[in-house]
Scaffold this motif. Structure first.
Motif, PDB file in Angstrom:
ATOM      1  N   ALA A  84       0.826  -1.221   0.000  1.00 28.38           N
ATOM      2  CA  ALA A  84       0.000   0.000   0.000  1.00 28.38           C
ATOM      3  C   ALA A  84       0.859   1.270   0.000  1.00 28.38           C
ATOM      4  O   ALA A  84       0.614   2.198  -0.783  1.00 28.38           O
ATOM      5  N   PHE A  85       1.868   1.305   0.857  1.00 25.62           N
ATOM      6  CA  PHE A  85       2.704   2.507   0.924  1.00 25.62           C
ATOM      7  C   PHE A  85       3.547   2.636  -0.356  1.00 25.62           C
ATOM      8  O   PHE A  85       3.782   3.746  -0.840  1.00 25.62           O
ATOM      9  N   GLY A  86       3.971   1.494  -0.866  1.00 28.94           N
ATOM     10  CA  GLY A  86       4.722   1.512  -2.127  1.00 28.94           C
ATOM     11  C   GLY A  86       3.842   1.997  -3.274  1.00 28.94           C
ATOM     12  O   GLY A  86       4.293   2.755  -4.144  1.00 28.94           O
ATOM     13  N   VAL A 176      11.089   2.985  -3.885  1.00 28.43           N
ATOM     14  CA  VAL A 176       9.998   2.931  -4.869  1.00 28.43           C
ATOM     15  C   VAL A 176       9.948   4.255  -5.643  1.00 28.43           C
ATOM     16  O   VAL A 176       9.713   4.264  -6.856  1.00 28.43           O
ATOM     17  N   GLY A 177      10.184   5.358  -4.925  1.00 30.11           N
ATOM     18  CA  GLY A 177      10.220   6.673  -5.582  1.00 30.11           C
ATOM     19  C   GLY A 177      11.301   6.718  -6.646  1.00 30.11           C
ATOM     20  O   GLY A 177      11.097   7.265  -7.731  1.00 30.11           O
ATOM     21  N   TYR A 186       4.599   3.870 -13.655  1.00 30.65           N
ATOM     22  CA  TYR A 186       4.162   2.994 -12.565  1.00 30.65           C
ATOM     23  C   TYR A 186       4.720   1.575 -12.637  1.00 30.65           C
ATOM     24  O   TYR A 186       4.771   0.882 -11.634  1.00 30.65           O
ATOM     25  N   LEU A 187       5.063   1.151 -13.840  1.00 29.75           N
ATOM     26  CA  LEU A 187       5.361  -0.273 -14.028  1.00 29.75           C
ATOM     27  C   LEU A 187       6.585  -0.727 -13.227  1.00 29.75           C
ATOM     28  O   LEU A 187       6.522  -1.724 -12.489  1.00 29.75           O
ATOM     29  N   ILE A 193       7.993  -3.487  -6.091  1.00 27.87           N
ATOM     30  CA  ILE A 193       7.226  -3.798  -4.868  1.00 27.87           C
ATOM     31  C   ILE A 193       6.927  -5.300  -4.806  1.00 27.87           C
ATOM     32  O   ILE A 193       7.122  -5.946  -3.774  1.00 27.87           O
ATOM     33  N   VAL A 194       6.472  -5.842  -5.919  1.00 30.81           N
ATOM     34  CA  VAL A 194       6.115  -7.271  -5.950  1.00 30.81           C
ATOM     35  C   VAL A 194       7.351  -8.124  -5.659  1.00 30.81           C
ATOM     36  O   VAL A 194       7.289  -9.076  -4.859  1.00 30.81           O
ATOM     37  N   ILE A 195       8.466  -7.766  -6.278  1.00 29.87           N
ATOM     38  CA  ILE A 195       9.703  -8.548  -6.065  1.00 29.87           C
ATOM     39  C   ILE A 195      10.139  -8.477  -4.599  1.00 29.87           C
ATOM     40  O   ILE A 195      10.485  -9.495  -3.992  1.00 29.87           O
TER      41      ILE A 195
END
Lengths: 260, 315
Positions: A84-86, A176-177, A186-187, A193-195
């Motif tokens: 969520a934060f990511g 993430v930023g 976004y990709l 994030i997923v990794i």
């Protein structure tokens, strides 16, 4: 009003005119309700027997008491928060590229460092609010479910560990930023994030979680009710260093990279 | 006198590609400089370097005599810009987007938002979210954001994209007004010479990253070449007759065989005395079915400049 204050107020406006606050709040609201539901199942053995698979999941949470419940909330914000934060961070930075508004920002007489800092500040403030919201809602739900085993000492310990987990998870959003800026959208950040989410689970199971930044907050969450912290100061330092690295690399990227 | 905009041996390379190649520009105050080039000629890259968005591989850019440096953001206090299609925050209204620019630029006068809304005729849309604007109105908003702070320099990359003819005329008038009455220096890029020629005081043609021609906007008409256009039943024979008589022609054999291309004689003597050509062809038994003097249009001129440059380069 100085430029930083202006940038923060503008970033806040941009965030709150989007659907992101609503989406992230709605998603994180599930945490206390799911946790409360598991506690409700664990409290009632006859209900637990009739629910089969869901009951088996609930059994993984331990026993129906406040330490288990607060630990569940802390681990959930540590893992759910990574996403969520990511997601919030990737939107705040990535939208400038996907909406192509980045061009307007770059040649304004405002330091790029201030722009980046204001984006991170707004992200941190909103994520802190979300964390507090989940905690308060969690306490209300826990009371409604009437979970046994509450004491003021336990409550204070639980809140402290929960907030540490939240804060560390929020800090881990700075890379993430960078990926949103580097990937110009976004990709890349969502992939990152997923990794990290997957790696956090894998590394934690191997026993080296306290050295992998994205595993650390969830490990800390396990410690509620144990009386002593599970991770060392080195783990906290690793998270801080990762966060600083994310912050600095994002700043440098905005400052030096060609923005074409 | 210090130029408003200048570049010195400005170069930007991407691997083997030289997007901008030793570009030297010198644009005086109050000038409207038309920066003309085909797609990929290096216009946008140059404007981005002038805005500090990308760093030159070598060479320098100056605005108001100050060398562009990413750490000196104050340079851009007096600069307004549009880089390709302007984009605004879609979830915010027109007024909110303008307010953001006003605040980021540190403009204390809140009335400037009303002024620019009025100037760009955006009053009807000021409360509308940008995501619901037409392309033309989004472009107007982009121009409004570029001039809200009354800049002394305007860098505009294809600013009339998406505008209807009335909008194009409006923008043209606005830019001329800004240059003439407020001394604003405008660098406007385009790939349309006819559009640029209507406002530019000077025009620079850029091709493959190089400035290949500079033209005084007022003298552009003098540069347009006249030619004598001829058609007939046997153009190959006509061509041969004229060639033997020493006239300069552009048509190729292949084009003539296809039949659709007329013969063009660029020779000044032919243009000034077409009756001599007619007489020559009639006497040779190939009377022309078409004979007229034609002035090349601006697009043809633009393409000719590029062809001539490529011819010189390939020699």
């Amino acid at each position: 009003m100085n430029k930083m204050a202006v940038c923060i107020s503008i970033e806040t406006k941009k965030l709150f005119r989007s659907k992101i606050p609503l989406i992230t709040m709605a998603v994180l609201t599930l945490i206390p309700f799911i946790g409360g539901f598991f506690m409700f199942i664990l409290k009632d053995p006859s209900l637990s027997e009739s629910l089969g698979f869901i009951s088996a999941k609930a059994q993984l949470m331990g026993t129906a008491d406040w330490p288990s419940y607060l630990s569940l909330l802390s681990q959930a914000i540590a893992i759910g928060g990574l996403f969520a934060f990511g997601f919030i961070t990737s939107w705040i930075f990535g939208r400038e590229y996907s909406d192509r508004t980045i061009r307007d920002l770059l040649a304004l007489p405002v330091s790029r460092g201030i722009i980046v800092a204001s984006k991170f500040i707004v992200m941190i403030l909103w994520c802190l609010f979300l964390s507090a919201f989940v905690l308060i809602l969690g306490l209300i739900v826990g009371n409604m479910v009437d979970i046994p085993g509450m004491s003021s000492a336990l409550l204070m310990d639980g809140i402290k560990i929960y907030m540490i987990c939240s804060l560390l998870t929020i800090l881990l959003s700075t890379p993430v930023g960078f990926f949103a800026s580097y990937g110009r959208g976004y990709l890349s950040p969502l992939g990152f994030i997923v990794i990290t989410l997957i790696l956090a689970q894998i590394v934690a199971t191997t026993g080296y979680g306290e050295f992998f930044p994205w595993s650390i907050p969830a490990i800390i969450g396990i410690g509620i009710g144990n009386g002593e912290p599970i991770v060392s100061g080195i783990s906290i330092a690793i998270v801080f260093l990762t966060s600083i690295l994310g912050l600095v690399s994002t700043m440098l990227w905005w400052r030096y990279a060609d923005q074409s | 006198m210090i130029e408003a905009i200048s570049t010195v041996d400005l170069t930007k390379t991407y691997g083997d590609l030289r997007a901008v190649d030793n570009l030297n520009l010198s644009i005086g105050r109050g000038e409207i400089f038309g920066f003309l080039g085909l797609n990929g000629a290096g216009k946008t890259t140059t404007i981005r370097m002038l805005l500090g968005m990308i760093t030159p591989t070598s060479g320098y850019c100056y605005l108001n005599g100050e060398r562009i440096n990413k750490s000196n953001m104050d340079i851009w206090n007096d600069v307004g810009y549009i880089v390709e299609t302007p984009y605004s925050y879609p979830e915010l209204t027109v007024r909110e987007n303008l307010e953001i620019v006003r605040r980021l630029r540190g403009i204390e006068d809140r009335d400037c938002v009303d002024w620019i809304i009025d100037k760009l005729k955006l009053g009807e849309y000021e409360s509308r979210r940008v995501e619901h604007l037409s392309l033309g109105n989004a472009q107007r908003l982009g121009i409004a954001k570029a001039i809200i702070h009354r800049p002394k320099i305007l860098l505009l990359d294809e600013p009339t994209n998406g505008l209807d003819p009335a909008g194009i005329v409006e923008v043209r008038r606005l830019l001329m007004d800004l240059a003439e009455n407020e001394g604003v220096t405008v660098l406007i890029s385009s790939h349309k010479l006819d559009e640029i020629s209507k406002i530019a005081t000077n025009i620079g043609i850029i091709h493959e990253g190089r400035l290949i021609k500079e033209i005084d906007g007022g003298g552009l008409q003098d540069q347009l070449r006249k030619s004598l256009v001829l058609d007939g039943r046997n153009k190959l024979a006509m061509r041969s007759i004229l060639f033997q008589a020493g006239y300069d022609m552009s048509a190729k054999d292949g084009d003539l065989r296809k039949g659709s291309h007329p013969l063009r004689v660029h020779d000044e003597g032919a243009v000034n005395a077409p009756e001599k050509i007619a007489t020559l062809l009639v006497k040779a038994g190939h009377p022309p079915t078409l004979l007229k003097v034609e002035e090349e249009d601006l697009e043809m001129y633009f393409l000719r400049m590029i062809e001539e440059y490529e011819g010189i380069r390939n020699e």
